[in-house]
Design a protein around this motif. Structure first.
Motif, PDB file in Angstrom:
ATOM      1  N   ASP A 139     -10.542   5.220  -1.194  1.00  0.00           N
ATOM      2  CA  ASP A 139      -9.509   4.544  -1.441  1.00  0.00           C
ATOM      3  C   ASP A 139      -8.231   5.641  -1.909  1.00  0.00           C
ATOM      4  O   ASP A 139      -7.269   5.185  -1.684  1.00  0.00           O
ATOM      5  CB  ASP A 139      -9.778   3.477  -2.562  1.00  0.00           C
ATOM      6  CG  ASP A 139     -10.624   4.260  -3.658  1.00  0.00           C
ATOM      7  OD1 ASP A 139     -11.107   5.398  -3.742  1.00  0.00           O
ATOM      8  OD2 ASP A 139     -10.811   3.437  -4.637  1.00  0.00           O
TER       9      ASP A 139
ATOM     10  N   GLY B 243      -4.672   5.750  -0.278  1.00  0.00           N
ATOM     11  CA  GLY B 243      -3.601   5.638  -1.069  1.00  0.00           C
ATOM     12  C   GLY B 243      -2.463   6.971  -1.226  1.00  0.00           C
ATOM     13  O   GLY B 243      -1.445   6.709  -1.684  1.00  0.00           O
TER      14      GLY B 243
ATOM     15  N   SER C  83      -0.378   2.117   0.808  1.00  0.00           N
ATOM     16  CA  SER C  83      -1.004   1.443  -0.189  1.00  0.00           C
ATOM     17  C   SER C  83      -1.462   0.087   0.332  1.00  0.00           C
ATOM     18  O   SER C  83      -2.457  -0.173  -0.242  1.00  0.00           O
ATOM     19  CB  SER C  83       0.380   1.221  -1.378  1.00  0.00           C
ATOM     20  OG  SER C  83       0.912   2.168  -1.783  1.00  0.00           O
TER      21      SER C  83
ATOM     22  N   MET D   5      -5.076   1.103   1.257  1.00  0.00           N
ATOM     23  CA  MET D   5      -5.710   1.452   0.212  1.00  0.00           C
ATOM     24  C   MET D   5      -6.303   0.178  -0.292  1.00  0.00           C
ATOM     25  O   MET D   5      -7.634  -0.034  -0.426  1.00  0.00           O
ATOM     26  CB  MET D   5      -4.976   2.029  -0.798  1.00  0.00           C
ATOM     27  CG  MET D   5      -5.884   2.114  -2.097  1.00  0.00           C
ATOM     28  SD  MET D   5      -4.814   2.870  -3.535  1.00  0.00           S
ATOM     29  CE  MET D   5      -3.696   1.324  -3.537  1.00  0.00           C
TER      30      MET D   5
ATOM     31  N   THR E   5      -6.165  10.372  -8.302  1.00  0.00           N
ATOM     32  CA  THR E   5      -5.049  11.229  -7.919  1.00  0.00           C
ATOM     33  C   THR E   5      -5.465  12.640  -7.821  1.00  0.00           C
ATOM     34  O   THR E   5      -4.826  13.738  -7.408  1.00  0.00           O
ATOM     35  CB  THR E   5      -3.970  11.297  -9.106  1.00  0.00           C
ATOM     36  OG1 THR E   5      -4.310  11.702 -10.384  1.00  0.00           O
ATOM     37  CG2 THR E   5      -3.292   9.914  -8.987  1.00  0.00           C
TER      38      THR E   5
ATOM     39  N   PHE F 217      -2.761   6.216  -8.829  1.00  0.00           N
ATOM     40  CA  PHE F 217      -2.805   6.555  -7.375  1.00  0.00           C
ATOM     41  C   PHE F 217      -1.449   7.351  -7.323  1.00  0.00           C
ATOM     42  O   PHE F 217      -0.586   7.120  -8.293  1.00  0.00           O
ATOM     43  CB  PHE F 217      -2.897   5.342  -6.464  1.00  0.00           C
ATOM     44  CG  PHE F 217      -4.164   4.523  -6.228  1.00  0.00           C
ATOM     45  CD1 PHE F 217      -5.209   5.335  -5.494  1.00  0.00           C
ATOM     46  CD2 PHE F 217      -4.552   3.478  -7.029  1.00  0.00           C
ATOM     47  CE1 PHE F 217      -6.282   4.632  -5.424  1.00  0.00           C
ATOM     48  CE2 PHE F 217      -5.802   2.913  -6.932  1.00  0.00           C
ATOM     49  CZ  PHE F 217      -6.844   3.582  -6.222  1.00  0.00           C
TER      50      PHE F 217
ATOM     51  N   ALA G 291       1.243   6.522  -5.848  1.00  0.00           N
ATOM     52  CA  ALA G 291       2.000   5.394  -6.131  1.00  0.00           C
ATOM     53  C   ALA G 291       2.452   5.398  -7.566  1.00  0.00           C
ATOM     54  O   ALA G 291       3.621   5.032  -7.914  1.00  0.00           O
ATOM     55  CB  ALA G 291       1.997   4.055  -5.363  1.00  0.00           C
TER      56      ALA G 291
END
Length: 635
Positions: A66, A70, A148, A151, A374, A388, A390
């Motif tokens: 995931d 992402g 995204s 993800m 991250t 993440f 984002a």
């Protein structure tokens, strides 16, 4: 030329005699006196842990499916370099560094499809032959919102058991695991930094109900490489995970433990009194859970799950970074779920279950982590890098979504810059840190590095809080956090506790220390009470027994505060004033800081374009949670 006579006279001079006899005269009676009393140095001969070792036990990198989907591109090697103090480039191209290195870290990438998504991104033809995987590949290359969306689709597919078969091949998974253990081995430096082997088993039983566990190894690559990590393609049942752990230890002779994640996203399953598939728990289940899961993740980026305010309306500090909207897929909660998701309720329920089964399955210590996806573990409010890519620093995260499933959303601003684990280990090695975890001599914080000692015993005295070495007194007269109180000596009327805290030099002063007690009364009802035991300033509890607020010095506009309130350290000895020797109980310490600026305030001050709405919190009250100490009345 110096004559022999002159040399002899120099040797005999009073000055030279003083120099050559610097060792002094030996007096046998003084030697006898000093060797028959405690040593002068208070530090000589001590064998207990002397400082907390700070670290992260729950971090995902680009090797998690995931996370990569992402947009995460920070792998385990860079994540470990960062934990040791190196400056790295984040997945959004920004430079990032810790304020202070960690002492240890566990990279816990998902065992499901570990490393496979990177191959999808690179366009492995064998994988892209599957139409769904080809669609995900294209979305990842497009980036942004499309990545995204990939993800979220992958999370849902994993939770629903619908991942394409090409992503679940056991041999591929085993080969990637061995590459992971090689990377981690390369960063392990006993005495300096402990790179600990681990992974996450990510059961989303029933579709997004978070029953995830982190598996933490005491051992090195030689042991870990002998058994393939368990995946949810193998099973989603915790009891079968415990069987796998037993098989690992039987085969390798190694040691392993599991740490359940934040239960607030489990929709009532984390601490339920029946198994996920609906069978009542029994004594064997209780024994296995108690053996394999000695710890619980009480705080992390997706909310803090110490206690829910609806379950403890008199607890003014319970409403902290609460996520109670639904499970991981944001499936809404139903009435009755919340009481089976929070640590304090589970600790109390564990006392009841012990009466029934003879074993307390919820006798766990408390710790914290980030669960960041991250590759960047960040817990300081002015250095927060989100969940993440984002949600890495940008103006957009003021309005962005951390989770979005078919319109069921959780906003980025709900993410907390939490948490950290402090381990009272005797040395900075894998084995010593693991042993401290196993005996529960650990505590969690919401991100700051508060120093915390907590001891329980029967003969602590007020003067024990006057010294500068609470560890010496605490270990000498009692037991540390995570332990059971010793049997009461004859004449003892109630247990007492030595608790001490010192502020993080990079964070706010301390407001107060509380001791939280839980018990089951004579009628079988679960009870709890919170005691303010020591606090800063000259405040006094009001008629309602509540301590007045410490105040607030935060300047939200400039994301600043002053340490003109609160105290740099607090220490006291507290005796339970309502102790009933016939009732089992637990006690844990909660240390509260003064209010400080939340990461949202730092974002608002840094990004002119940030558009936080009025309902977004701009201050935070950081805290630390000790592992409990338990009292058992015996038979």
């Amino acid at each position: 030329m110096v004559s022999l006579a002159l040399s002899t006279s120099l040797l005999a001079s009073p000055l030279f005699a003083q120099v050559t006899t610097d060792a002094g005269t030996i007096y046998p009676e003084q030697i006898e006196r000093f060797f028959n009393q405690p040593g002068y140095s208070p530090y000589a001969g001590r064998a207990f842990p002397t400082r907390p070792l700070w670290g992260e036990q729950h971090l995902h990198t680009a090797w998690s499916a995931d996370a990569f989907a992402g947009g995460t591109r920070v792998g385990p090697d860079d994540a470990l370099r960062y934990a040791k103090g190196a400056e790295i480039t984040s997945s959004t191209g920004q430079q990032v560094r810790l304020s202070r290195p960690y002492d240890w870290m566990v990279v816990t990438d998902h065992s499901d499809a570990m490393g496979v998504v990177a191959n999808i991104y690179e366009g492995d033809p064998a994988l892209l032959a599957d139409p769904q995987i080809k669609k995900w590949h294209d979305g990842m290359l497009e980036g942004g919102a499309a990545a995204s969306a990939v993800m979220m689709e992958m999370i849902a597919a994993q939770g629903n058991g619908e991942l394409p078969e090409a992503m679940t091949d056991n041999e591929v998974q085993f080969d990637i695991w061995k590459k992971m253990t090689e990377i981690v081995e390369g960063h392990n430096e006993p005495g300096i930094f402990s790179a600990i082997l681990g992974y996450e088993w990510s059961s989303n039983y029933g579709g997004g109900n978070n029953l995830h566990r982190n598996l933490i190894y005491r051992d090195d690559k030689y042991f870990a490489d002998q058994v393939r990590p368990l995946t949810t393609f193998d099973t989603e049942q915790p009891r079968e995970l415990w069987d796998w752990m037993q098989a690992y230890e039987d085969k390798t002779g190694g040691r392993i433990l599991a740490i359940p994640h934040n239960g607030n996203l489990s929709n009532g399953l984390m601490f339920a009194t029946e198994t996920p598939d609906g069978n009542p728990i029994d004594a064997a289940w209780a024994e296995k859970r108690a053996r394999w899961e000695p710890l619980y993740e009480v705080t992390q980026g997706k909310g803090t799950s110490e206690q829910h305010p609806s379950l403890a309306p008199s607890d003014e500090f319970a409403d902290f970074e609460i996520w109670d909207k639904g499970n991981l897929n944001v499936v809404p909660k139903e009435p009755g779920m919340i009481e089976y998701e929070y640590a304090r309720e589970a600790l109390k329920r564990g006392l009841k279950l012990e009466d029934e089964f003879g074993t307390n399955p919820f006798k766990f210590g408390l710790l914290g982590s980030t669960d960041a996806h991250t590759g960047v573990s960040s817990t300081e409010e002015n250095n927060f890098w989100g969940k993440f890519p984002a949600s890495e620093p940008s103006p957009e995260r003021s309005t962005g979504n951390a989770f979005d499933f078919d319109g069921r959303t959780v906003k980025d601003w709900k993410l907390g810059a939490s948490g950290l684990t402090a381990v009272w280990a005797t040395e900075n090695t894998r084995a010593s840190i693991w042993d401290a975890m196993k005996r529960k001599e650990v505590y969690g914080t919401t991100g700051t590095r508060i120093g915390l000692r907590f001891f329980g015993g029967w003969d602590f005295a007020p003067e024990d809080a006057l010294g500068r070495n609470p560890g010496t007194i605490g270990y000498g007269k009692g037991v540390p956090m995570g332990a059971d109180l010793m049997p009461a000596p004859e004449g003892a009327s109630a247990p007492n506790f030595l608790v001490a805290a010192i502020k993080d030099p990079y964070s706010g002063n301390l407001d107060r220390i509380q001791i939280i007690k839980g018990w089951v009364d004579a009628a079988g009802e679960m009870q709890e009470k919170i005691y303010d035991v020591v606090w800063s300033g000259d405040r006094a509890p009001g008629e309602d027994g509540k301590l007045p607020s410490v105040g607030d010095t935060v300047d939200v506009e400039h994301a600043s505060f002053t340490n003109t309130i609160g105290a740099p350290e607090l220490i006291t000895v507290w005796t339970d004033p309502e102790f009933d020797p016939a009732l089992d109980a637990f006690y844990y310490a909660r240390v509260i800081e003064i209010p400080t600026p939340r990461w949202t305030a730092f974002d608002a001050a840094y990004f002119e374009e940030a558009a936080f709405t009025d309902d977004v919190p701009m201050t935070v009250t950081e805290r630390a949670y000790s592992s409990p100490i338990w009292y058992s009345h015996g038979e």
